[in-house]
Design a protein around this motif. Structure first.
Motif, mmCIF file in Angstrom:
data_model
loop_
_atom_site.group_PDB
_atom_site.id
_atom_site.type_symbol
_atom_site.label_atom_id
_atom_site.label_comp_id
_atom_site.label_asym_id
_atom_site.label_seq_id
_atom_site.Cartn_x
_atom_site.Cartn_y
_atom_site.Cartn_z
ATOM 1 N N LYS A 1 12.297 4.254 -5.626
ATOM 2 C CA LYS A 1 11.017 4.047 -4.942
ATOM 3 C C LYS A 1 11.089 2.982 -3.857
ATOM 4 O O LYS A 1 10.426 3.102 -2.810
ATOM 5 C CB LYS A 1 9.921 3.709 -5.964
ATOM 6 C CG LYS A 1 10.152 2.443 -6.768
ATOM 7 C CD LYS A 1 9.075 2.264 -7.824
ATOM 8 C CE LYS A 1 9.334 1.015 -8.665
ATOM 9 N NZ LYS A 1 8.313 0.858 -9.744
ATOM 10 N N TYR A 2 11.870 1.935 -4.059
ATOM 11 C CA TYR A 2 11.965 0.894 -3.033
ATOM 12 C C TYR A 2 12.748 1.388 -1.822
ATOM 13 O O TYR A 2 12.445 1.018 -0.678
ATOM 14 C CB TYR A 2 12.568 -0.375 -3.613
ATOM 15 C CG TYR A 2 11.650 -1.058 -4.612
ATOM 16 C CD1 TYR A 2 10.442 -1.609 -4.205
ATOM 17 C CD2 TYR A 2 11.975 -1.125 -5.961
ATOM 18 C CE1 TYR A 2 9.584 -2.214 -5.105
ATOM 19 C CE2 TYR A 2 11.120 -1.733 -6.873
ATOM 20 C CZ TYR A 2 9.935 -2.274 -6.442
ATOM 21 O OH TYR A 2 9.076 -2.865 -7.339
ATOM 22 N N HIS A 3 13.731 2.240 -2.044
ATOM 23 C CA HIS A 3 14.433 2.864 -0.922
ATOM 24 C C HIS A 3 13.495 3.793 -0.160
ATOM 25 O O HIS A 3 13.551 3.874 1.072
ATOM 26 C CB HIS A 3 15.641 3.649 -1.423
ATOM 27 C CG HIS A 3 16.747 2.787 -1.930
ATOM 28 N ND1 HIS A 3 17.632 2.134 -1.090
ATOM 29 C CD2 HIS A 3 17.119 2.453 -3.199
ATOM 30 C CE1 HIS A 3 18.497 1.445 -1.812
ATOM 31 N NE2 HIS A 3 18.208 1.619 -3.092
ATOM 32 N N LEU A 4 12.617 4.478 -0.887
ATOM 33 C CA LEU A 4 11.671 5.383 -0.234
ATOM 34 C C LEU A 4 10.731 4.630 0.697
ATOM 35 O O LEU A 4 10.308 5.162 1.725
ATOM 36 C CB LEU A 4 10.877 6.169 -1.283
ATOM 37 C CG LEU A 4 11.653 7.279 -2.013
ATOM 38 C CD1 LEU A 4 10.850 7.824 -3.184
ATOM 39 C CD2 LEU A 4 12.015 8.402 -1.046
ATOM 40 N N LEU A 5 10.389 3.386 0.351
ATOM 41 C CA LEU A 5 9.544 2.593 1.242
ATOM 42 C C LEU A 5 10.242 2.346 2.571
ATOM 43 O O LEU A 5 9.626 2.442 3.646
ATOM 44 C CB LEU A 5 9.202 1.245 0.585
ATOM 45 C CG LEU A 5 8.287 1.250 -0.627
ATOM 46 C CD1 LEU A 5 8.032 -0.186 -1.099
ATOM 47 C CD2 LEU A 5 6.960 1.937 -0.317
ATOM 48 N N ASN A 6 11.507 2.014 2.507
ATOM 49 C CA ASN A 6 12.268 1.749 3.726
ATOM 50 C C ASN A 6 12.454 3.027 4.550
ATOM 51 O O ASN A 6 12.303 3.022 5.776
ATOM 52 C CB ASN A 6 13.627 1.151 3.364
ATOM 53 C CG ASN A 6 14.376 0.639 4.578
ATOM 54 O OD1 ASN A 6 13.799 0.016 5.455
ATOM 55 N ND2 ASN A 6 15.666 0.923 4.642
ATOM 56 N N ILE A 7 12.770 4.134 3.859
ATOM 57 C CA ILE A 7 12.938 5.414 4.551
ATOM 58 C C ILE A 7 11.614 5.839 5.200
ATOM 59 O O ILE A 7 11.587 6.287 6.353
ATOM 60 C CB ILE A 7 13.430 6.495 3.578
ATOM 61 C CG1 ILE A 7 14.797 6.121 3.006
ATOM 62 C CG2 ILE A 7 13.503 7.859 4.265
ATOM 63 C CD1 ILE A 7 15.228 6.980 1.824
ATOM 64 N N PHE A 8 10.527 5.679 4.459
ATOM 65 C CA PHE A 8 9.199 6.022 4.973
ATOM 66 C C PHE A 8 8.922 5.267 6.267
ATOM 67 O O PHE A 8 8.437 5.838 7.252
ATOM 68 C CB PHE A 8 8.148 5.681 3.906
ATOM 69 C CG PHE A 8 6.724 5.767 4.396
ATOM 70 C CD1 PHE A 8 6.040 6.973 4.380
ATOM 71 C CD2 PHE A 8 6.072 4.638 4.872
ATOM 72 C CE1 PHE A 8 4.730 7.045 4.831
ATOM 73 C CE2 PHE A 8 4.770 4.706 5.328
ATOM 74 C CZ PHE A 8 4.097 5.911 5.311
ATOM 75 N N ARG A 9 9.228 3.976 6.277
ATOM 76 C CA ARG A 9 8.999 3.158 7.483
ATOM 77 C C ARG A 9 9.729 3.758 8.685
ATOM 78 O O ARG A 9 9.142 3.926 9.769
ATOM 79 C CB ARG A 9 9.483 1.731 7.248
ATOM 80 C CG ARG A 9 9.546 0.887 8.517
ATOM 81 C CD ARG A 9 10.087 -0.498 8.264
ATOM 82 N NE ARG A 9 11.481 -0.517 7.855
ATOM 83 C CZ ARG A 9 12.514 -0.453 8.698
ATOM 84 N NH1 ARG A 9 12.307 -0.320 10.007
ATOM 85 N NH2 ARG A 9 13.759 -0.494 8.246
ATOM 86 N N TYR B 1 0.837 -1.198 0.000
ATOM 87 C CA TYR B 1 0.000 0.000 0.000
ATOM 88 C C TYR B 1 0.875 1.253 0.000
ATOM 89 O O TYR B 1 0.521 2.274 -0.601
ATOM 90 C CB TYR B 1 -0.939 0.008 1.204
ATOM 91 C CG TYR B 1 -2.053 1.023 1.083
ATOM 92 C CD1 TYR B 1 -2.972 0.953 0.043
ATOM 93 C CD2 TYR B 1 -2.174 2.061 2.004
ATOM 94 C CE1 TYR B 1 -3.991 1.891 -0.081
ATOM 95 C CE2 TYR B 1 -3.184 3.003 1.896
ATOM 96 C CZ TYR B 1 -4.089 2.917 0.843
ATOM 97 O OH TYR B 1 -5.086 3.847 0.721
ATOM 98 N N GLY B 2 2.038 1.136 0.631
ATOM 99 C CA GLY B 2 2.987 2.244 0.587
ATOM 100 C C GLY B 2 3.428 2.535 -0.831
ATOM 101 O O GLY B 2 3.483 3.689 -1.262
ATOM 102 N N LEU B 3 3.741 1.475 -1.606
ATOM 103 C CA LEU B 3 4.139 1.674 -3.000
ATOM 104 C C LEU B 3 2.970 2.200 -3.825
ATOM 105 O O LEU B 3 3.148 3.060 -4.695
ATOM 106 C CB LEU B 3 4.641 0.355 -3.597
ATOM 107 C CG LEU B 3 5.158 0.461 -5.033
ATOM 108 C CD1 LEU B 3 6.402 1.348 -5.111
ATOM 109 C CD2 LEU B 3 5.465 -0.919 -5.603
#
Length: 573
Positions: A487-495, A465-467
């Motif tokens: 974008k996949y790094h942004l998911l980790n940073i967002f977390r 859902y984050g993506l």
């Protein structure tokens, strides 16, 4: 543009949730790319991974590179395939699309000359970043030319308009002359120019949205007695030639999505067992005995209809027999009428018995308990996704094209197994730099850490859902497209930005609360935008400090970039 194509274009726009103010020419480029690539590749894909149109595009709107049945988006995937399969079987698909109602030779010539320049290593024209990415992959493939299995790559050049193709001899001769300049590069086994007019485009779009349905001539079978939770079941012997109809599409490509429930992906032609199967196929003298040597194929299906000896099955999965299937496919030119395989075809009333079938049919070969539990977890995950409120619902697709053809489901809300792996691994397993790798190699990295029965589904949902929300921000231009490769790094940073650096154990109750913080943020548009913009600030800091301000997609795929992100987050926290 005719009214039917216009209507299909509008449907496509809604299904893909493209922005309302998207330029019509760009919309048509996406539409054409989707129709063509769906014809050539039978699994899910991102429109952004295909589209290369814009400035400095060499008159090319779409490029799809397919290697060993996989749609390639990075050179790392080629490296993974080289190591796993020990061969490369490659097709290049180039697409140019025009909304005009005619096939203008001037535009076709620009496309063909641009295509030649794309493949010509001596070309030094300036390209946009997307073309540069495809060029990098192309060069990497040709540097691995010793692994070309049977022949050089295939090149298919699709030119799409809304007009009507009439086989004009003069136009054909001009096209042939330009096509020969590409053939003269001597790097392809085949170069095809394919004209797609309005009628062909409409047919391709409808075909792309249909579920898989096949017919076979099943002459030697025995219906099994009534079994609880089973609609009907057959056991028998099927000609290998007929079986190939079930596992290949209209272009003769193997349908990889049929094997999602098979636990193990293809283990390669140099695997000991697979070499033995291949030797039997290659020996004409043993074709009659193949049916005795082989453990057989098991198929479960949602729809099964038998009329005489003609069986029609729809929405099916091959749950046992992946290795045999691929070996037969790779040696299909050697198969004779005498080569047959044992087969079971089972129509289930519900999916509860499916896991038991998968387990029992895979007991004769080494399959870990973890792999079997992963299959059970898939069903739990699908049910969790279905139970979510409609406004934030995603659809977990365990079977290839499971939700195709269902009205009201936006394509961007469909999550397949590979996407789920990439999102979860990026957000929770520190694998954002590996997210773009070939699925099997990514799974090797994370197999003991994903799809575990002790995990709560919320982490899997939140990562996807984050993506989904991030992609929405890209489409609405609320986040600059230069961050797409990250974008996949942004998911980790967002977390980390939202829920904190210290992640609880994935099996702990605290992990659910940890994920609920992210879920709450993602469902609030204002806080979601703020959190992701704050996440891009981390990317900016690392890029400016360590990479001289270059937002190069190759950087995103390195361990050093992941480590730099981690260090920056620690400094900021």
């Amino acid at each position: 543009m005719d009214r039917i194509t216009e209507a299909l274009l509008k449907t496509f726009k809604d299904e893909q949730s493209l922005e309302q103010n998207i330029d019509e020419s760009v919309l048509f480029e996406h539409f054409a790319n989707y129709c063509i690539v769906s014809k050539e590749y039978n699994d899910s894909f991102s429109l952004d991974d295909i589209h290369v149109g814009g400035g400095q595009d060499q008159s090319i709107d779409g490029i799809a590179i397919i290697a060993n049945g996989n749609l390639i988006s990075s050179y790392q995937e080629i490296e993974d395939l080289s190591q796993s399969n020990k061969y490369l079987d490659v097709s290049f698909i180039l697409i140019q699309s025009k909304r005009s109602g005619n096939f203008d030779f001037g535009d076709i010539a620009k496309f063909l000359l641009g295509s030649k320049d794309f493949f010509d290593s001596r070309n030094n024209r300036l390209n946009n970043n997307k073309i540069e990415n495809k060029t990098e992959i192309k060069e990497y493939i040709y540097n691995k030319c010793a692994l070309f299995k049977n022949t050089n790559p295939i090149c298919k050049l699709y030119y799409v308009t809304t007009g009507k193709w009439v086989e004009d001899p003069t136009l054909n001769n001009k096209i042939k002359s330009l096509k020969e300049t590409i053939e003269d590069l001597n790097i392809f086994s085949v170069v095809d120019f394919i004209a797609i007019d309005a009628k062909a485009l409409q047919t391709l779009y409808r075909s792309a949205n249909n579920k898989i349905a096949k017919q076979i001539n099943f002459e030697k079978y025995l219906p099994l007695p009534q079994i609880k939770n089973v609609g009907e079941a057959y056991i028998g012997i099927l000609s290998a030639k007929e079986y190939l109809k079930l596992i290949t599409d209209d272009l003769g490509n193997i349908i990889k999505g049929l094997f999602y429930d098979n636990i193990r992906d293809f283990q390669g032609d140099d695997n000991d067992v697979n070499e033995e199967i291949a030797e039997t196929v290659k020996s004409n003298n043993e074709h009659d005995a193949f049916v005795l040597y082989n453990n057989g194929i098991t198929i479960v299906t949602e729809t099964c209809n038998l009329s005489g000896t003609i069986m029609t099955i729809e929405d099916y999965q091959i749950v046992n027999g992946c290795q045999t299937s691929y070996v037969l496919y790779h040696n299909r030119d050697l198969i004779t009428d005498s080569l047959c395989i044992p087969i079971k075809i089972i129509r289930l009333k519900n999916s509860e018995i499916k896991n038991h079938i998968i387990k029992s049919n895979n007991r004769q070969t080494p399959v870990s308990i973890e792999q079997l539990k992963a299959i059970e977890f898939q069903k739990q995950l699908e049910e969790y996704y279905k139970a979510l409120p409609e406004d934030r619902r995603l659809y977990y697709e365990r079977r290839s094209k499971q939700y195709h053809g269902e009205n009201g489901i936006e394509k961007i809300r469909i999550v397949d197994v590979t996407l789920q792996m990439r999102c979860f691994a990026s957000m929770f397993l520190e694998q954002a730099h590996n997210a773009g790798r070939y699925r099997t190699n990514l799974l090797k990295e994370i197999q003991s850490k994903i799809f575990q029965s002790s995990h709560h589904p919320i982490g899997y949902y939140v990562s996807c859902y984050g993506l989904f929300q991030l992609n929405s921000l890209f489409r609405k231009n609320k986040i600059d497209s230069k961050y797409k490769p990250f974008k996949y790094h942004l998911l980790n940073i967002f977390r980390i930005q939202v829920s904190g650096f210290n992640k609880p154990d994935l099996t702990a109750n605290q992990f659910v609360k940890y994920c609920e913080k992210m879920e709450k943020n993602l469902t609030n548009e204002e806080s979601c935008v703020e959190a992701f913009i704050k996440s891009t600030d981390i990317i900016d800091q690392v890029i400016n400090d360590k990479y001289e301000g270059e937002y190069d997609r190759a950087i995103a795929k390195t361990v050093s970039f992941s480590n730099a992100i981690k260090d920056q987050l620690r400094q900021n926290n």
